[in-house]
Design an enzyme around this catalytic site. Structure first.
Site, PDB file in Angstrom:
ATOM      1  N   HIS A  73       0.839  -1.200   0.000  1.00 38.70           N
ATOM      2  CA  HIS A  73       0.000   0.000   0.000  1.00 38.70           C
ATOM      3  C   HIS A  73       0.877   1.253   0.000  1.00 38.70           C
ATOM      4  CE1 HIS A  73      -4.148  -1.628   1.427  1.00 38.70           C
ATOM      5  NE2 HIS A  73      -3.622  -2.357   0.477  1.00 38.70           N
ATOM      6  N   LYS A 295       1.157   0.203  15.216  1.00 34.11           N
ATOM      7  CA  LYS A 295       2.568   0.161  15.623  1.00 34.11           C
ATOM      8  C   LYS A 295       2.948  -1.031  16.504  1.00 34.11           C
ATOM      9  CE  LYS A 295       3.952   3.708  13.495  1.00 34.11           C
ATOM     10  NZ  LYS A 295       4.125   3.199  12.174  1.00 34.11           N
TER      11      LYS A 295
HETATM   12  P1  FAD Z   1       2.278 -11.476  21.984  1.00 31.02           P
HETATM   13  O1  FAD Z   1       1.792 -11.543  20.589  1.00 31.02           O
HETATM   14  O2  FAD Z   1       1.313 -11.118  23.058  1.00 31.02           O
HETATM   15  O3  FAD Z   1       2.933 -12.879  22.317  1.00 31.02           O
HETATM   16  C1  FAD Z   1       3.260 -13.272  23.629  1.00 31.02           C
HETATM   17  C2  FAD Z   1       3.265 -14.793  23.712  1.00 31.02           C
HETATM   18  O4  FAD Z   1       3.658 -15.169  25.033  1.00 31.02           O
HETATM   19  C3  FAD Z   1       1.877 -15.382  23.501  1.00 31.02           C
HETATM   20  O5  FAD Z   1       1.967 -16.421  22.540  1.00 31.02           O
HETATM   21  C4  FAD Z   1       1.459 -15.896  24.866  1.00 31.02           C
HETATM   22  O6  FAD Z   1       0.637 -17.028  24.774  1.00 31.02           O
HETATM   23  C5  FAD Z   1       2.815 -16.212  25.500  1.00 31.02           C
HETATM   24  N1  FAD Z   1       2.823 -16.168  26.949  1.00 31.02           N
HETATM   25  C6  FAD Z   1       2.193 -15.295  27.774  1.00 31.02           C
HETATM   26  N2  FAD Z   1       2.455 -15.569  29.060  1.00 31.02           N
HETATM   27  C7  FAD Z   1       3.267 -16.645  29.059  1.00 31.02           C
HETATM   28  C8  FAD Z   1       3.892 -17.399  30.097  1.00 31.02           C
HETATM   29  N3  FAD Z   1       3.720 -17.088  31.392  1.00 31.02           N
HETATM   30  N4  FAD Z   1       4.662 -18.443  29.757  1.00 31.02           N
HETATM   31  C9  FAD Z   1       4.867 -18.763  28.449  1.00 31.02           C
HETATM   32  N5  FAD Z   1       4.304 -18.088  27.429  1.00 31.02           N
HETATM   33  C10 FAD Z   1       3.524 -17.034  27.730  1.00 31.02           C
HETATM   34  N6  FAD Z   1      -1.277  -4.320  16.824  1.00 31.02           N
HETATM   35  C11 FAD Z   1      -1.406  -3.649  15.703  1.00 31.02           C
HETATM   36  O7  FAD Z   1      -0.387  -3.092  15.245  1.00 31.02           O
HETATM   37  N7  FAD Z   1      -2.632  -3.605  15.047  1.00 31.02           N
HETATM   38  C12 FAD Z   1      -3.741  -4.270  15.528  1.00 31.02           C
HETATM   39  O8  FAD Z   1      -4.811  -4.237  14.929  1.00 31.02           O
HETATM   40  C13 FAD Z   1      -3.629  -4.991  16.721  1.00 31.02           C
HETATM   41  N8  FAD Z   1      -4.686  -5.682  17.239  1.00 31.02           N
HETATM   42  C14 FAD Z   1      -4.518  -6.377  18.399  1.00 31.02           C
HETATM   43  C15 FAD Z   1      -5.588  -7.100  18.948  1.00 31.02           C
HETATM   44  C16 FAD Z   1      -5.429  -7.809  20.148  1.00 31.02           C
HETATM   45  C17 FAD Z   1      -6.593  -8.595  20.727  1.00 31.02           C
HETATM   46  C18 FAD Z   1      -4.181  -7.794  20.813  1.00 31.02           C
HETATM   47  C19 FAD Z   1      -3.980  -8.538  22.135  1.00 31.02           C
HETATM   48  C20 FAD Z   1      -3.119  -7.083  20.255  1.00 31.02           C
HETATM   49  C21 FAD Z   1      -3.271  -6.375  19.053  1.00 31.02           C
HETATM   50  N9  FAD Z   1      -2.207  -5.673  18.461  1.00 31.02           N
HETATM   51  C22 FAD Z   1      -2.363  -4.989  17.337  1.00 31.02           C
HETATM   52  C23 FAD Z   1      -0.897  -5.660  19.040  1.00 31.02           C
HETATM   53  C24 FAD Z   1       0.005  -6.721  18.400  1.00 31.02           C
HETATM   54  O9  FAD Z   1      -0.747  -7.862  18.115  1.00 31.02           O
HETATM   55  C25 FAD Z   1       1.093  -6.977  19.409  1.00 31.02           C
HETATM   56  O10 FAD Z   1       1.846  -5.774  19.542  1.00 31.02           O
HETATM   57  C26 FAD Z   1       2.020  -8.146  19.036  1.00 31.02           C
HETATM   58  O11 FAD Z   1       1.301  -9.344  19.085  1.00 31.02           O
HETATM   59  C27 FAD Z   1       3.197  -8.189  20.000  1.00 31.02           C
HETATM   60  O12 FAD Z   1       3.883  -9.385  19.855  1.00 31.02           O
HETATM   61  P2  FAD Z   1       4.618 -10.066  21.068  1.00 31.02           P
HETATM   62  O13 FAD Z   1       5.238 -11.300  20.508  1.00 31.02           O
HETATM   63  O14 FAD Z   1       5.481  -9.085  21.751  1.00 31.02           O
HETATM   64  O15 FAD Z   1       3.485 -10.444  22.120  1.00 31.02           O
END
Ligand code: FAD
Ligand code: DHB
Length: 393
Positions: A73, A295
């Site tokens: 995009h 973001k």
């Molecule tokens: P996460 O994706 O949260 O991954 C963390 C992982 O750790 C998960 O798999 C979880 O199961 C695991 N975990 C948690 N606790 C434990 C534990 N104690 N032991 C072992 N494993 C554990 N961002 C956007 O930019 N646009 C959007 O539209 C958007 N929509 C979203 C909708 C929702 C419902 C959510 C929750 C977030 C959204 N986000 C969005 C934000 C984006 O999805 C996150 O910023 C991104 O997923 C971050 O990735 P991460 O790997 O840091 O964390």
């Protein structure tokens, strides 16, 4: 007792991407995830990748399907006052963004790591020990308790994870803003309203028309925090979305049965620092932004990049300089994205009956549409700020 170089908590996008990048530098890691692979691949979340995120995924060797199936995009649309205005992202910044669902990305990462047996799924009771000197993780897997020794710990376990909570509250500062509204999201197999994303400011509330492909749409409505999903049959969602769009868009919106519907609260949150001894907090474990600027996922990838560079320098050359700079380097970018997401959210949503504030927002939208300088500032932040630090190892 099993040992590894880097123990990673969480197999979301940040945990799996870090593990994948490290493996390509010959650095060993083990990922501990509380959910199943099916569960993490089914989560419908973000949908938009900045170009630096795309490049990092390519460097990790997981970019082929993304580049084949993702939609490039070059602009976004701002809809307000019953009209709309295109922000030419490419023309203003030279950069584009890529529409590619987080669940697809998650699937590519799970597949890439599947071959290595580096991910332990469905672990429970994860506990971090001795983060300051000789880090260890204990956990339950397949019914028995285990310990994993490591050089470093990467807390990639999201906002509700155990990693940030393992650091005593007195050792970290926390900054937070909770917004008095949420987003009601709907996914449907109907062609998108428009070829680019539409961000709509309306007196009934904000609406976003996004997509996952040329035949799958993702729409969001600003809603109250008390909203009950049961009160939102599909027909009510489509009627409300139509009511928040300019007439020219409302007339051509195609509706269909929802594949998924959910409500998310909106929050800005930053914890400082992002390093505690040998524990590094990454992605949502350290910070949350409201989704308006898309973001969250991109910031998580940016943290991974900084940590990957630091760990690579450490294992290749024995220097801990970059690793020691992790928190400062990551936070610089985190706060800029936090500012942008807060500003874009505030500009586009409507939540208090303050006519003065509303008139200011209308004036700012007009200004954005007609000032090249203001449009460029929006575009520059939207496509993602560059990295002024070392290039990829
Ligand atoms: P996460 O994706 O949260 O991954 C963390 C992982 O750790 C998960 O798999 C979880 O199961 C695991 N975990 C948690 N606790 C434990 C534990 N104690 N032991 C072992 N494993 C554990 N961002 C956007 O930019 N646009 C959007 O539209 C958007 N929509 C979203 C909708 C929702 C419902 C959510 C929750 C977030 C959204 N986000 C969005 C934000 C984006 O999805 C996150 O910023 C991104 O997923 C971050 O990735 P991460 O790997 O840091 O964390
Ligand atoms: C999507 C979500 C966002 O918050 C955004 O700004 C752009 C796209 C999405 O889920 O498609």
């Amino acid at each position: 007792m099993r040992s590894t170089q880097v123990a990673i908590i969480g197999a979301g996008p940040s945990g799996l991407l870090l593990s994948q990048l490290l493996s390509r530098q010959g650095i060993d890691s083990v990922v501990l995830e509380s959910q199943s692979p099916e569960h993490v691949q089914a989560r419908i979340r973000a949908g938009l990748l900045e170009w630096t995120t795309v490049q990092l995924l390519e460097a990790a060797g997981v970019g082929a399907r993304m580049l084949r199936e993702g939609l490039v995009h070059d602009g976004i649309d701002l809809a307000f006052a019953n009209g709309h205005h295109r922000i030419d992202l490419k023309g203003l910044t030279g950069r584009s963004v890529l529409v590619y669902g987080q669940n697809e990305l998650q699937r590519d990462l799970v597949q890439a790591r599947a071959a290595s047996a580096a991910v332990l799924w469905q672990v429970s009771e994860v506990m971090l020990h001795d983060c300051a000197s000789t880090p260890r993780v204990s956990y339950t897997h397949a019914g028995s308790r285990h310990e994993l020794r490591c050089d470093f710990l990467a807390g990639c376990d999201g906002y509700h994870g155990v990693s940030r909570a393992s650091v005593p509250r007195a050792q970290r500062a926390q900054y937070e803003r909770v917004y008095p509204f949420g987003w009601l999201g709907l996914l449907a197999d109907v062609p998108p309203l428009h070829e680019e994303l539409v961000y709509a400011h309306h007196q009934r509330g904000f609406a976003l028309c996004s997509m996952r492909s040329r035949s799958r749409s993702r729409y969001y409505l600003q809603c109250s925090l008390e909203e009950d999903l049961a009160q939102w049959p599909d027909s009510r969602f489509w009627d409300e979305l139509r009511a928040r769009l300019p007439d020219c868009y409302a007339a051509r919106l195609l509706s269909g049965p929802s594949l998924e519907k959910s409500i998310v609260p909106l929050r800005s949150f930053v914890t400082e620092p992002m390093q505690f001894g040998r524990l590094f907090l990454v992605g949502d474990a350290a910070h949350i932004v409201p989704p308006t600027g898309a973001k969250g996922l991109n910031l998580a990838a940016a943290d991974v990049r900084v940590l990957w560079q630091g760990l690579t320098e450490f294992y290749r050359g024995g220097s801990a300089t970059l690793l020691g700079e992790y928190s400062a380097r990551a936070l610089g970018r985190v706060w800029k994205a936090t500012r942008f997401s807060w500003w874009f959210t505030t500009l586009l949503h409507r939540w208090c009956a303050d006519p003065f504030a509303e008139r200011l927002k209308e004036a700012e939208l007009e200004y954005l549409a007609h000032s090249a300088a203001a449009s460029r500032s929006l575009a520059e932040n939207y496509v993602g700020l560059g990295f002024d630090q070392p290039e990829a190892p």
